[in-house]
Design a protein around this motif. Structure first.
Motif, PDB file in Angstrom:
ATOM      1  N   HIS A 164       0.855  -1.197   0.000  1.00  0.00           N
ATOM      2  CA  HIS A 164       0.000   0.000   0.000  1.00  0.00           C
ATOM      3  C   HIS A 164       0.889   1.246   0.000  1.00  0.00           C
ATOM      4  N   SER A 166       0.551   3.554   2.057  1.00  0.00           N
ATOM      5  CA  SER A 166       0.655   4.071   3.429  1.00  0.00           C
ATOM      6  C   SER A 166       2.117   4.165   3.876  1.00  0.00           C
ATOM      7  N   GLN A 169       3.394   7.665   3.721  1.00  0.00           N
ATOM      8  CA  GLN A 169       3.042   8.484   4.903  1.00  0.00           C
ATOM      9  C   GLN A 169       4.180   8.478   5.913  1.00  0.00           C
ATOM     10  N   ARG A 190       0.088  -6.897  -4.538  1.00  0.00           N
ATOM     11  CA  ARG A 190      -0.421  -7.897  -3.585  1.00  0.00           C
ATOM     12  C   ARG A 190      -0.521  -9.261  -4.240  1.00  0.00           C
ATOM     13  N   GLN A 204      -2.780   3.335  -5.912  1.00  0.00           N
ATOM     14  CA  GLN A 204      -3.477   4.019  -4.827  1.00  0.00           C
ATOM     15  C   GLN A 204      -3.091   5.492  -4.799  1.00  0.00           C
ATOM     16  N   GLU A 206      -2.694   7.987  -1.670  1.00  0.00           N
ATOM     17  CA  GLU A 206      -2.723   8.096  -0.215  1.00  0.00           C
ATOM     18  C   GLU A 206      -2.883   9.573   0.143  1.00  0.00           C
ATOM     19  N   THR A 247      -4.981   3.235  11.957  1.00  0.00           N
ATOM     20  CA  THR A 247      -5.962   4.305  12.192  1.00  0.00           C
ATOM     21  C   THR A 247      -6.932   3.882  13.289  1.00  0.00           C
ATOM     22  N   GLY A 278     -10.037   3.312   2.033  1.00  0.00           N
ATOM     23  CA  GLY A 278     -10.005   3.115   3.479  1.00  0.00           C
ATOM     24  C   GLY A 278      -9.487   4.405   4.091  1.00  0.00           C
ATOM     25  N   CYS A 279      -9.881   4.669   5.346  1.00  0.00           N
ATOM     26  CA  CYS A 279      -9.453   5.934   5.952  1.00  0.00           C
ATOM     27  C   CYS A 279      -9.586   5.864   7.460  1.00  0.00           C
ATOM     28  N   ALA A 301      -5.933  10.089   7.634  1.00  0.00           N
ATOM     29  CA  ALA A 301      -5.277   9.532   6.452  1.00  0.00           C
ATOM     30  C   ALA A 301      -6.324   8.779   5.640  1.00  0.00           C
ATOM     31  N   PHE A 302      -6.048   8.653   4.379  1.00  0.00           N
ATOM     32  CA  PHE A 302      -6.926   7.817   3.533  1.00  0.00           C
ATOM     33  C   PHE A 302      -6.100   7.208   2.413  1.00  0.00           C
ATOM     34  N   GLY A 303      -6.581   6.075   1.912  1.00  0.00           N
ATOM     35  CA  GLY A 303      -5.916   5.417   0.777  1.00  0.00           C
ATOM     36  C   GLY A 303      -6.977   5.033  -0.239  1.00  0.00           C
TER      37      GLY A 303
HETATM   38  N1  DAH Z   1      -3.552   1.087   3.269  1.00  0.00           N
HETATM   39  C1  DAH Z   1      -4.930   0.639   3.237  1.00  0.00           C
HETATM   40  C2  DAH Z   1      -5.061  -0.439   2.159  1.00  0.00           C
HETATM   41  O1  DAH Z   1      -4.248  -0.521   1.331  1.00  0.00           O
HETATM   42  C3  DAH Z   1      -5.853   1.743   2.888  1.00  0.00           C
HETATM   43  C4  DAH Z   1      -5.878   2.784   3.929  1.00  0.00           C
HETATM   44  C5  DAH Z   1      -6.748   2.683   5.010  1.00  0.00           C
HETATM   45  C6  DAH Z   1      -5.034   3.881   3.862  1.00  0.00           C
HETATM   46  C7  DAH Z   1      -6.796   3.629   5.972  1.00  0.00           C
HETATM   47  C8  DAH Z   1      -5.070   4.842   4.843  1.00  0.00           C
HETATM   48  C9  DAH Z   1      -5.960   4.702   5.891  1.00  0.00           C
HETATM   49  O2  DAH Z   1      -4.290   5.909   4.831  1.00  0.00           O
HETATM   50  O3  DAH Z   1      -5.999   5.682   6.861  1.00  0.00           O
HETATM   51  O4  DAH Z   1      -6.019  -1.166   2.177  1.00  0.00           O
END
Ligand code: DAH
Length: 336
Positions: A164, A166, A169, A190, A204, A206, A247, A278-279, A301-303
């Motif tokens: 990911h 992330s 970050q 993956r 993704q 992020e 998170t 996701g976040c 954060a979100f992805g």
């Molecule tokens: N990294 C997660 C994934 O690949 C997605 C994600 C979820 C990113 C929550 C985030 C987060 O920054 O806060 O499924």
């Protein structure tokens, strides 16, 4: 007269067949003062008026044909002179340049970066080959924690292909001081069963916002703004509680893709909803791992999944279509 005209017609036709007829020779033979066309015209002038009426048209046609052949010959010579002078070979087909276009995933990425830049988010990137710390450890995945199984990982020696974005970050929080407002696009990998809705690599975007007093309401507001800016006002979405080790609280967002067609049902596992992100609020342990004081700072954060977002935007029903590099598929996006 008739015989002479016919004979001349034959001569002219024969001269056309000659592969390398010389224009000047042709002129001398047919069109000069002593040339056969001129001689025939002289003879014509001496004819009585009713004979003239009879042959005038034929003779004019003959003269015009001879002049046309002469012009052709001259032009042919000019062209072949050019050929020699410039080494241009005229009978090789010219390949017209076909302008390329951006890949649909890049189109979507660029549009998203633009929307987030209006909210003050700056772009950042990180490596695809990661160490365990940036992909897992710093993100609060405990050693042997079952959450590591959420993302089947490709290992490369003591490193991993990032599962990911992330991980970016972490790199940014380690190297910069808050406030941070970043969007980080990239490819992730993956070890998953490949299907219409999941691929073994995908993309993704992020997002990360760290400052004093950042709330979950700020996160929701930002995501809702993004959805209406990208998909349009009134787009049907669903916000669900979820779990991620990095998170707390965590959520996921789905977009309504519909259940009308067989493909829509396959894509959404029959529910009509497609998960696009996701976040959550960045876990205090993650902030600590990056040297940020969780008492002072908070953040969200979100992805987001770019491929799924591109599927919704362009009505692509199989994620694998993006990567066959089939020119018939890719050309449809050249005009965007
Ligand atoms: N990294 C997660 C994934 O690949 C997605 C994600 C979820 C990113 C929550 C985030 C987060 O920054 O806060 O499924």
């Amino acid at each position: 007269m008739e015989n002479e005209i016919n004979a001349l017609k034959e001569q002219l036709a024969a001269s056309r067949q000659e592969p390398r007829a010389d224009a000047e020779q042709f002129r001398l033979k047919f069109l000069s003062k002593k040339g056969s066309v001129s001689v025939l015209i002289d003879a014509f002038r001496a004819l009585p008026p009713d004979e003239k009426k009879k042959w005038g048209k034929d003779l004019n046609q003959l003269k015009a044909a001879a002049e046309a052949i002469y012009e052709d010959l001259k032009q042919g010579e000019a062209a072949s002179v050019d050929t020699v002078a410039t080494h241009v070979v005229f009978d090789i087909p010219v390949y017209l340049h076909e302008p390329g276009g951006k890949h649909p995933i890049n189109l979507v990425r660029d549009e998203m970066l633009q929307i987030f830049s209006k909210l003050g988010f700056e772009p950042a990137e990180g490596p695809e080959l990661e160490d365990d710390w940036h992909n897992f450890g710093a993100l609060n995945f405990a050693e042997n924690h079952p959450a590591r199984d959420m993302q089947d990982t490709f290992f490369a020696g003591d490193r991993v292909l990032r599962t990911h974005t992330s991980s970016v970050q972490i790199r940014e929080m380690e190297s910069k001081k808050p406030p941070l407002r970043l969007v980080m696009p990239g490819r992730v990998y993956r070890n998953e069963a490949v299907s219409a809705r999941s691929n073994c690599f995908f993309h993704q975007l992020e997002g990360l916002y760290i400052d004093e007093n950042v709330s979950f309401a700020d996160l929701k507001q930002t995501l809702f703004y993004f959805v209406s800016a990208f998909f349009g006002e009134g787009t049907k979405i669903r916000f669900r509680p979820s779990y991620f080790p990095f998170t707390e609280p965590s959520a996921e967002m789905d977009i309504w893709a519909g259940t009308e067609t067989e493909e829509d049902r396959r894509l959404t596992k029959g529910t009509g909803w497609l998960e696009i992100l996701g976040c959550g609020m960045v876990h205090p342990n993650v902030l600590k791992n990056c040297g940020i004081d969780p008492e002072k700072y908070s953040g969200y954060a979100f992805g987001m999944g770019l491929d799924r977002i591109a599927m919704l935007r362009y009505g692509v029903k199989d994620i694998r279509d993006f990567f066959h590099n089939d020119i018939r598929f890719l050309q449809q996006f050249a005009a965007y």
